[in-house]
Design a protein around this motif. Structure first.
Motif, PDB file in Angstrom:
ATOM      1  N   PHE A 110       0.842  -1.205   0.000  1.00 10.80           N
ATOM      2  CA  PHE A 110       0.000   0.000   0.000  1.00 10.80           C
ATOM      3  C   PHE A 110       0.878   1.258   0.000  1.00 10.80           C
ATOM      4  O   PHE A 110       0.642   2.204  -0.750  1.00 10.80           O
ATOM      5  N   GLY A 111       1.920   1.239   0.827  1.00  9.93           N
ATOM      6  CA  GLY A 111       2.810   2.391   0.900  1.00  9.93           C
ATOM      7  C   GLY A 111       3.589   2.624  -0.371  1.00  9.93           C
ATOM      8  O   GLY A 111       3.745   3.763  -0.831  1.00  9.93           O
ATOM      9  N   ARG A 112       4.108   1.556  -0.969  1.00 11.49           N
ATOM     10  CA  ARG A 112       4.893   1.699  -2.197  1.00 11.49           C
ATOM     11  C   ARG A 112       4.017   2.126  -3.367  1.00 11.49           C
ATOM     12  O   ARG A 112       4.422   2.937  -4.210  1.00 11.49           O
ATOM     13  N   GLU A 113       2.813   1.582  -3.449  1.00  9.88           N
ATOM     14  CA  GLU A 113       1.976   1.824  -4.622  1.00  9.88           C
ATOM     15  C   GLU A 113       1.418   3.237  -4.676  1.00  9.88           C
ATOM     16  O   GLU A 113       1.479   3.887  -5.722  1.00  9.88           O
ATOM     17  N   THR A 114       0.834   3.708  -3.577  1.00 12.82           N
ATOM     18  CA  THR A 114       0.187   5.035  -3.615  1.00 12.82           C
ATOM     19  C   THR A 114       0.527   5.888  -2.404  1.00 12.82           C
ATOM     20  O   THR A 114      -0.213   6.825  -2.093  1.00 12.82           O
ATOM     21  N   ALA A 115       1.631   5.578  -1.719  1.00  7.56           N
ATOM     22  CA  ALA A 115       1.996   6.321  -0.505  1.00  7.56           C
ATOM     23  C   ALA A 115       0.807   6.372   0.451  1.00  7.56           C
ATOM     24  O   ALA A 115       0.455   7.415   0.993  1.00  7.56           O
ATOM     25  N   PHE A 116       0.179   5.207   0.642  1.00  8.95           N
ATOM     26  CA  PHE A 116      -0.973   5.049   1.529  1.00  8.95           C
ATOM     27  C   PHE A 116      -2.143   5.938   1.105  1.00  8.95           C
ATOM     28  O   PHE A 116      -2.873   6.478   1.934  1.00  8.95           O
ATOM     29  N   ARG A 152     -17.403   5.605 -13.061  1.00 11.72           N
ATOM     30  CA  ARG A 152     -16.247   5.927 -13.901  1.00 11.72           C
ATOM     31  C   ARG A 152     -15.369   6.999 -13.254  1.00 11.72           C
ATOM     32  O   ARG A 152     -14.147   6.973 -13.405  1.00 11.72           O
ATOM     33  N   ASN A 153     -15.973   7.923 -12.517  1.00  8.82           N
ATOM     34  CA  ASN A 153     -15.167   8.985 -11.924  1.00  8.82           C
ATOM     35  C   ASN A 153     -14.236   8.469 -10.829  1.00  8.82           C
ATOM     36  O   ASN A 153     -13.302   9.163 -10.407  1.00  8.82           O
ATOM     37  N   LYS A 154     -14.479   7.245 -10.353  1.00 13.59           N
ATOM     38  CA  LYS A 154     -13.571   6.630  -9.392  1.00 13.59           C
ATOM     39  C   LYS A 154     -12.376   5.975 -10.087  1.00 13.59           C
ATOM     40  O   LYS A 154     -11.343   5.734  -9.458  1.00 13.59           O
ATOM     41  N   MET A 155     -12.530   5.703 -11.360  1.00  5.77           N
ATOM     42  CA  MET A 155     -11.524   4.916 -12.081  1.00  5.77           C
ATOM     43  C   MET A 155     -10.407   5.813 -12.616  1.00  5.77           C
ATOM     44  O   MET A 155     -10.191   5.935 -13.813  1.00  5.77           O
ATOM     45  N   ARG A 156      -9.676   6.439 -11.686  1.00  3.87           N
ATOM     46  CA  ARG A 156      -8.487   7.207 -12.017  1.00  3.87           C
ATOM     47  C   ARG A 156      -7.306   6.254 -12.055  1.00  3.87           C
ATOM     48  O   ARG A 156      -7.156   5.393 -11.188  1.00  3.87           O
ATOM     49  N   ALA A 157      -6.455   6.413 -13.046  1.00  3.96           N
ATOM     50  CA  ALA A 157      -5.450   5.380 -13.292  1.00  3.96           C
ATOM     51  C   ALA A 157      -4.086   5.968 -13.624  1.00  3.96           C
ATOM     52  O   ALA A 157      -3.943   7.156 -13.957  1.00  3.96           O
ATOM     53  N   SER A 158      -3.088   5.109 -13.536  1.00  3.61           N
ATOM     54  CA  SER A 158      -1.762   5.423 -14.060  1.00  3.61           C
ATOM     55  C   SER A 158      -1.839   5.416 -15.580  1.00  3.61           C
ATOM     56  O   SER A 158      -2.867   5.061 -16.175  1.00  3.61           O
ATOM     57  N   TRP A 159      -0.737   5.778 -16.239  1.00  2.00           N
ATOM     58  CA  TRP A 159      -0.727   5.783 -17.705  1.00  2.00           C
ATOM     59  C   TRP A 159      -0.998   4.402 -18.281  1.00  2.00           C
ATOM     60  O   TRP A 159      -1.361   4.276 -19.453  1.00  2.00           O
ATOM     61  N   ALA A 160      -0.843   3.357 -17.457  1.00  2.00           N
ATOM     62  CA  ALA A 160      -1.057   1.993 -17.942  1.00  2.00           C
ATOM     63  C   ALA A 160      -2.320   1.364 -17.374  1.00  2.00           C
ATOM     64  O   ALA A 160      -2.543   0.174 -17.534  1.00  2.00           O
ATOM     65  N   GLY A 161      -3.162   2.156 -16.704  1.00  2.00           N
ATOM     66  CA  GLY A 161      -4.469   1.652 -16.317  1.00  2.00           C
ATOM     67  C   GLY A 161      -4.588   1.054 -14.939  1.00  2.00           C
ATOM     68  O   GLY A 161      -5.654   0.535 -14.583  1.00  2.00           O
ATOM     69  N   ALA A 162      -3.537   1.100 -14.116  1.00  2.00           N
ATOM     70  CA  ALA A 162      -3.630   0.560 -12.752  1.00  2.00           C
ATOM     71  C   ALA A 162      -4.424   1.524 -11.880  1.00  2.00           C
ATOM     72  O   ALA A 162      -4.229   2.740 -11.936  1.00  2.00           O
ATOM     73  N   MET A 163      -5.312   0.974 -11.048  1.00  2.00           N
ATOM     74  CA  MET A 163      -6.269   1.802 -10.308  1.00  2.00           C
ATOM     75  C   MET A 163      -6.331   1.411  -8.842  1.00  2.00           C
ATOM     76  O   MET A 163      -5.966   0.306  -8.445  1.00  2.00           O
ATOM     77  N   GLY A 164      -6.869   2.321  -8.049  1.00  2.00           N
ATOM     78  CA  GLY A 164      -7.178   2.021  -6.666  1.00  2.00           C
ATOM     79  C   GLY A 164      -6.020   2.231  -5.708  1.00  2.00           C
ATOM     80  O   GLY A 164      -4.891   2.537  -6.107  1.00  2.00           O
ATOM     81  N   LEU A 165      -6.294   2.038  -4.431  1.00  2.00           N
ATOM     82  CA  LEU A 165      -5.316   2.288  -3.384  1.00  2.00           C
ATOM     83  C   LEU A 165      -4.089   1.403  -3.500  1.00  2.00           C
ATOM     84  O   LEU A 165      -2.997   1.783  -3.087  1.00  2.00           O
ATOM     85  N   THR A 166      -4.266   0.214  -4.064  1.00  8.31           N
ATOM     86  CA  THR A 166      -3.141  -0.708  -4.221  1.00  8.31           C
ATOM     87  C   THR A 166      -2.851  -1.005  -5.687  1.00  8.31           C
ATOM     88  O   THR A 166      -2.172  -1.969  -6.007  1.00  8.31           O
ATOM     89  N   GLN A 167      -3.367  -0.147  -6.577  1.00  3.56           N
ATOM     90  CA  GLN A 167      -3.017  -0.159  -7.997  1.00  3.56           C
ATOM     91  C   GLN A 167      -3.224  -1.524  -8.666  1.00  3.56           C
ATOM     92  O   GLN A 167      -2.277  -2.220  -9.030  1.00  3.56           O
ATOM     93  N   PHE A 168      -4.490  -1.880  -8.846  1.00  2.86           N
ATOM     94  CA  PHE A 168      -4.871  -3.097  -9.550  1.00  2.86           C
ATOM     95  C   PHE A 168      -5.199  -2.763 -11.002  1.00  2.86           C
ATOM     96  O   PHE A 168      -5.798  -1.732 -11.297  1.00  2.86           O
ATOM     97  N   MET A 169      -4.827  -3.674 -11.896  1.00  2.53           N
ATOM     98  CA  MET A 169      -5.323  -3.613 -13.260  1.00  2.53           C
ATOM     99  C   MET A 169      -6.776  -4.093 -13.258  1.00  2.53           C
ATOM    100  O   MET A 169      -7.200  -4.834 -12.364  1.00  2.53           O
TER     101      MET A 169
END
Length: 426
Positions: free
Chosen positions: A147-153, A196-213
């Motif tokens: 959690f910390g590495r992915e989105t700084a908590f 859809r407004n919750k689905m903010r992503a990295s340039w490659a589509g990873a989403m959420g607090l722990t960056q899931f595809m």
């Protein structure tokens, strides 16, 4: 909102926010190809999307209403990195794990700040973490470290719309087929009721607090609240449980740590690095390997298999990496990433910094690494792919070459290694 029930497995992309330098380059390139793109290109994008409809309906259960709502208003984002566009030079995004200087990536001050936050969250979410450990066998410290590495908590907020990112990458990205599936999974998330407004992503589509595809929402998520909806965007317990479930699904070993920092004896060196050297810990002890800081290996772990891992070659700490190190790498395939997560987990649990200093050796340079990999491959060393990434095999083969040629063995792709390869070529 419609409740979402999650189920089947899928593989991990491991794409994460990339180095600042790559972002600058891509923004410069984007200035030459923005919304002035030819109308024909935009029509091709619409045709591409419409051709996905039968599969979206039949395989992913997407309704025509959901599909049309997305497709009718969707435009590609040609400013994204990692695209293949006629007339534009091809660029491959280099994540910070594969571009940064190791001493910069493993930043002690940043790790300390994250550890303080992680310890607070460990107390705040103790009940949920107790359940997570019992159900999945993944310790609370490792889950919090992800959690910390992915989105700084949760402090990091991705800036892209996931649907736009995935559609664009599926249409004209370097890895079209993979993103095509991820786009369809993203449509399925919309069908299941994810806003859809919750689905903010990295340039490659990873989403959420722990960056899931998107595919991982159907493979690993876990509903801690029992309400039938696993919320990886706003629920810390759900995100932590889902990260734990993913680690378990990728092979996490209950009761095992990730690895031990060790001192390499004078009779050995870093050229033994990598999974090919896998052997029980007790055999490493017999070779003279010792834990740093005067600590002993736990007796219960001596029969566990480990391999030598030196993410900065001889210019930083070395470790005997256990299976859980490999599992963390399956979350994001980088030795530096897994080392960061492992040390952050140790710090949250009350541990401290590495005993061995990370030396300043400069950033990882793609052209240099490619040149060394090609030179080693040409000489019969075990380099299968010339990709410009430094992994354990590249470091191992560099170390072998250095030993074979009477050079200082530091297992790091450097100018000195490339110069020697070039001088002795032919």
């Amino acid at each position: 909102m419609q409740r979402m029930t999650i189920g089947r497995p899928a593989d991990k992309l491991g794409a994460r926010p990339f180095a600042f330098q790559a972002l600058v380059v891509c923004m410069m390139l984007a200035s030459f190809w923005s919304w002035s793109a030819p109308a024909q290109a935009r029509e091709d994008f619409k045709t591409f999307l419409e051709n996905l409809w039968p599969e979206a309906r039949d395989k992913y259960g997407v309704s025509r209403q959901t599909f049309d709502k997305v497709v009718k208003s969707l435009k590609p984002d040609l400013s994204l990195p990692d695209l293949e566009i006629p007339g534009r030079q091809k660029t491959q995004v280099r994540q910070s794990e594969f571009t940064s200087e190791p001493s910069d990536y493993i930043d002690a001050a940043y790790l300390a700040r994250l550890a303080n936050t992680g310890q607070r969250l460990a107390s705040e979410h103790k009940a949920a973490l107790d359940r997570i450990e019992q159900e999945f066998g993944v310790d609370r410290y490792s889950v919090l470290a992800i959690f910390g590495r992915e989105t700084a908590f949760g402090a990091y907020t991705p800036k892209y719309d996931a649907i736009t990112v995935l559609a664009t990458q599926a249409w004209t990205g370097r890895r079209k087929e993979m993103f095509r599936d991820e786009f369809l999974y993203a449509l399925k998330l919309l069908e299941k009721g994810v806003p859809r407004n919750k689905m903010r992503a990295s340039w490659a589509g990873a989403m959420g607090l722990t960056q899931f595809m998107p595919s991982e929402f159907f493979a690993h998520v876990h509903d801690m609240g029992g309400d039938g909806y696993a919320d990886l965007f706003d629920s810390v317990p759900d995100a932590l449980a889902s990260a734990a479930r993913q680690l378990k699904n990728k092979g996490w070993q209950r009761g095992q740590t990730w690895g031990y920092e060790v001192a390499i004896p004078e009779t050995s060196d870093c050229s033994l690095e990598g999974p090919p050297g896998l052997r029980p810990l007790r055999e490493w002890v017999a070779l003279g390997y010792r834990r740093t800081g005067g600590r002993e290996f736990p007796d219960a772990m001596l029969n566990e298999n480990a391999y030598l891992m030196s993410p900065a070659g001889a210019h930083g700490p070395s470790f005997l990496a256990l299976e859980n190190f490999q599992v963390i790498r399956r979350y994001n395939t980088s030795d530096l990433y897994a080392t960061f997560v492992g040390n952050l987990a140790d710090r949250i649990a009350g541990g401290g910094d590495f005993h061995t200093r990370w030396e300043a050796i400069g950033p990882q340079r793609t052209a240099l690494i490619r040149g060394i990999q090609q030179g080693l491959k040409d000489r019969g060393y075990g380099i299968e792919t010339v990709d410009g990434f430094i992994g354990s095999n590249t470091r191992r083969q560099v170390g072998r070459y250095q030993k074979d040629n009477g050079l200082r063995v530091d297992c790091w792709p450097s100018d000195a290694v490339l110069n020697h390869l070039q001088k002795t070529s032919g």
